[in-house]
Design a protein around this motif. Sequence first.
Motif, PDB file in Angstrom:
ATOM      1  N   ALA A   1       0.833  -1.208   0.000  1.00 25.96           N
ATOM      2  CA  ALA A   1       0.000   0.000   0.000  1.00 25.96           C
ATOM      3  C   ALA A   1       0.870   1.260   0.000  1.00 25.96           C
ATOM      4  CB  ALA A   1      -0.924  -0.009   1.221  1.00 25.96           C
ATOM      5  N   TYR A   2       1.957   1.245   0.773  1.00 27.76           N
ATOM      6  CA  TYR A   2       2.885   2.383   0.780  1.00 27.76           C
ATOM      7  C   TYR A   2       3.547   2.543  -0.594  1.00 27.76           C
ATOM      8  CZ  TYR A   2       2.574   2.466   5.902  1.00 27.76           C
ATOM      9  OH  TYR A   2       2.134   2.567   7.208  1.00 27.76           O
ATOM     10  N   MET A   3       3.872   1.421  -1.216  1.00 30.30           N
ATOM     11  CA  MET A   3       4.495   1.470  -2.535  1.00 30.30           C
ATOM     12  C   MET A   3       3.549   2.054  -3.575  1.00 30.30           C
ATOM     13  SD  MET A   3       6.299  -2.276  -2.302  1.00 30.30           S
ATOM     14  CE  MET A   3       6.657  -2.386  -4.054  1.00 30.30           C
ATOM     15  N   LYS A   4       2.264   1.744  -3.442  1.00 32.79           N
ATOM     16  CA  LYS A   4       1.280   2.327  -4.357  1.00 32.79           C
ATOM     17  C   LYS A   4       1.182   3.826  -4.129  1.00 32.79           C
ATOM     18  CE  LYS A   4      -3.498   1.906  -5.936  1.00 32.79           C
ATOM     19  NZ  LYS A   4      -4.798   1.189  -5.766  1.00 32.79           N
ATOM     20  N   ARG A   5       1.221   4.227  -2.867  1.00 31.16           N
ATOM     21  CA  ARG A   5       1.219   5.666  -2.530  1.00 31.16           C
ATOM     22  C   ARG A   5       2.413   6.361  -3.163  1.00 31.16           C
ATOM     23  NH1 ARG A   5       3.021   6.758   3.417  1.00 31.16           N
ATOM     24  NH2 ARG A   5       4.996   6.247   2.358  1.00 31.16           N
ATOM     25  N   ASP A   6       3.551   5.687  -3.168  1.00 34.18           N
ATOM     26  CA  ASP A   6       4.799   6.268  -3.679  1.00 34.18           C
ATOM     27  C   ASP A   6       5.136   5.710  -5.060  1.00 34.18           C
ATOM     28  OD1 ASP A   6       4.936   7.479  -1.177  1.00 34.18           O
ATOM     29  OD2 ASP A   6       6.183   5.886  -0.343  1.00 34.18           O
ATOM     30  N   GLU A   7       4.119   5.424  -5.848  1.00 34.90           N
ATOM     31  CA  GLU A   7       4.349   4.759  -7.136  1.00 34.90           C
ATOM     32  C   GLU A   7       5.238   5.567  -8.077  1.00 34.90           C
ATOM     33  OE1 GLU A   7       0.658   4.033  -9.062  1.00 34.90           O
ATOM     34  OE2 GLU A   7      -0.090   6.078  -8.802  1.00 34.90           O
ATOM     35  N   THR A   8       5.170   6.869  -8.009  1.00 30.23           N
ATOM     36  CA  THR A   8       6.014   7.689  -8.885  1.00 30.23           C
ATOM     37  C   THR A   8       7.490   7.397  -8.634  1.00 30.23           C
ATOM     38  OG1 THR A   8       4.366   9.460  -8.940  1.00 30.23           O
ATOM     39  CG2 THR A   8       6.635  10.046  -9.565  1.00 30.23           C
ATOM     40  N   GLU A   9       7.864   7.321  -7.357  1.00 33.04           N
ATOM     41  CA  GLU A   9       9.254   7.055  -6.993  1.00 33.04           C
ATOM     42  C   GLU A   9       9.660   5.618  -7.369  1.00 33.04           C
ATOM     43  OE1 GLU A   9       8.013  10.606  -5.082  1.00 33.04           O
ATOM     44  OE2 GLU A   9       7.112   8.598  -5.054  1.00 33.04           O
ATOM     45  N   PHE A  10       8.772   4.665  -7.140  1.00 26.98           N
ATOM     46  CA  PHE A  10       9.096   3.263  -7.434  1.00 26.98           C
ATOM     47  C   PHE A  10       9.154   2.992  -8.931  1.00 26.98           C
ATOM     48  CE2 PHE A  10       8.358   2.571  -2.954  1.00 26.98           C
ATOM     49  CZ  PHE A  10       9.147   1.478  -2.655  1.00 26.98           C
ATOM     50  N   ASP A  11       8.309   3.679  -9.680  1.00 27.83           N
ATOM     51  CA  ASP A  11       8.315   3.496 -11.133  1.00 27.83           C
ATOM     52  C   ASP A  11       9.671   3.868 -11.731  1.00 27.83           C
ATOM     53  OD1 ASP A  11       5.749   2.578 -11.191  1.00 27.83           O
ATOM     54  OD2 ASP A  11       4.838   4.467 -11.830  1.00 27.83           O
ATOM     55  N   LYS A  12      10.366   4.802 -11.121  1.00 28.91           N
ATOM     56  CA  LYS A  12      11.682   5.217 -11.608  1.00 28.91           C
ATOM     57  C   LYS A  12      12.670   4.051 -11.578  1.00 28.91           C
ATOM     58  CE  LYS A  12      11.248  10.015 -10.009  1.00 28.91           C
ATOM     59  NZ  LYS A  12      11.791  11.033  -9.063  1.00 28.91           N
ATOM     60  N   TYR A  13      12.449   3.112 -10.674  1.00 24.38           N
ATOM     61  CA  TYR A  13      13.336   1.956 -10.516  1.00 24.38           C
ATOM     62  C   TYR A  13      12.733   0.692 -11.145  1.00 24.38           C
ATOM     63  CZ  TYR A  13      15.844   4.949  -7.250  1.00 24.38           C
ATOM     64  OH  TYR A  13      16.549   5.992  -6.672  1.00 24.38           O
ATOM     65  N   ASN A  14      11.739   0.898 -11.996  1.00 22.70           N
ATOM     66  CA  ASN A  14      11.065  -0.185 -12.714  1.00 22.70           C
ATOM     67  C   ASN A  14      10.322  -1.147 -11.789  1.00 22.70           C
ATOM     68  OD1 ASN A  14      10.342  -1.359 -15.200  1.00 22.70           O
ATOM     69  ND2 ASN A  14      11.933  -2.936 -14.994  1.00 22.70           N
ATOM     70  N   ILE A  15       9.973  -0.683 -10.595  1.00 23.03           N
ATOM     71  CA  ILE A  15       9.084  -1.457  -9.722  1.00 23.03           C
ATOM     72  C   ILE A  15       7.685  -0.948 -10.030  1.00 23.03           C
ATOM     73  CG2 ILE A  15       8.578  -2.224  -7.375  1.00 23.03           C
ATOM     74  CD1 ILE A  15      11.368  -2.938  -8.407  1.00 23.03           C
ATOM     75  N   THR A  16       7.154  -1.424 -11.132  1.00 23.14           N
ATOM     76  CA  THR A  16       5.907  -0.910 -11.692  1.00 23.14           C
ATOM     77  C   THR A  16       4.672  -1.474 -10.986  1.00 23.14           C
ATOM     78  OG1 THR A  16       5.814  -2.712 -13.290  1.00 23.14           O
ATOM     79  CG2 THR A  16       7.013  -0.723 -13.947  1.00 23.14           C
ATOM     80  N   ALA A  17       3.522  -0.955 -11.395  1.00 22.93           N
ATOM     81  CA  ALA A  17       2.252  -1.424 -10.833  1.00 22.93           C
ATOM     82  C   ALA A  17       2.068  -2.919 -11.096  1.00 22.93           C
ATOM     83  CB  ALA A  17       1.098  -0.637 -11.427  1.00 22.93           C
ATOM     84  N   ILE A  18       2.553  -3.385 -12.244  1.00 28.92           N
ATOM     85  CA  ILE A  18       2.417  -4.808 -12.577  1.00 28.92           C
ATOM     86  C   ILE A  18       3.188  -5.673 -11.570  1.00 28.92           C
ATOM     87  CG2 ILE A  18       3.031  -6.577 -14.275  1.00 28.92           C
ATOM     88  CD1 ILE A  18       2.506  -4.524 -16.460  1.00 28.92           C
TER      89      ILE A  18
END
Length: 229
Positions: free
Chosen positions: A26-43
Amino acid sequence: MKKKEAVRLYKFSDATLVTKSLEKIAYMKRDETEFDKYNITAIKREALKSEVEAFSELETDVEALQDQVERTELKDKKAEEIRVNVREVMSSVELVYAVDSAKYKKFGTESLSRQTDSELLITAKRVVRVGTEMLPVLSDHGLTAIELAKITDLANEFMDLIVDQHLEIGERDIKQEDRVEAGNAIYSILIKYTNLGQAIWIDKDTAKHNDYVMYNTYTGEAPENGDTV
């Protein structure tokens, strides 16, 4: 090469692994912009969530243990039925032969209550065999072929229950190993993601950094010495 025994990588319960994982996702979804930069995508995040949800549906060891206990209880109940019927046969035998005689001892029922499952199974079959052999004499003192046939049936049922119990023990071990491996797979991914979350926020936002801290303790909470994972 023999497969190594699966050992949990985490000290807390499986239930805590599930709740901790969903919380961190849930925290990762909140911070999805930051995680997407490292290719930890929604998928990838949804894939982890699906693994966690599937893990939460696995049969627990508590359930598997109860199945094993039930099989053991059925086996033990059948064992007692055999003992009762064998003692009835021996009551007839004792009317004819002294307990210290060779013919009495041929039945091999000494220490009947302390015999192991395998010993009891052999004893039951021996009692039927010897009882059938001596039936012409013992029939005048109450023993019947029907009684001996009943012991044969009980022995066959007992043997099946012994096998069932052993199969249940093996099945429980397999389920436990599968559960440990599934939990370890989730925990390993979760640690990578939460370590990244801490790295992202360490110099930017203390509260968000702390959201990703994982404690590998028995409660999943912070230990007194402050060690973290």
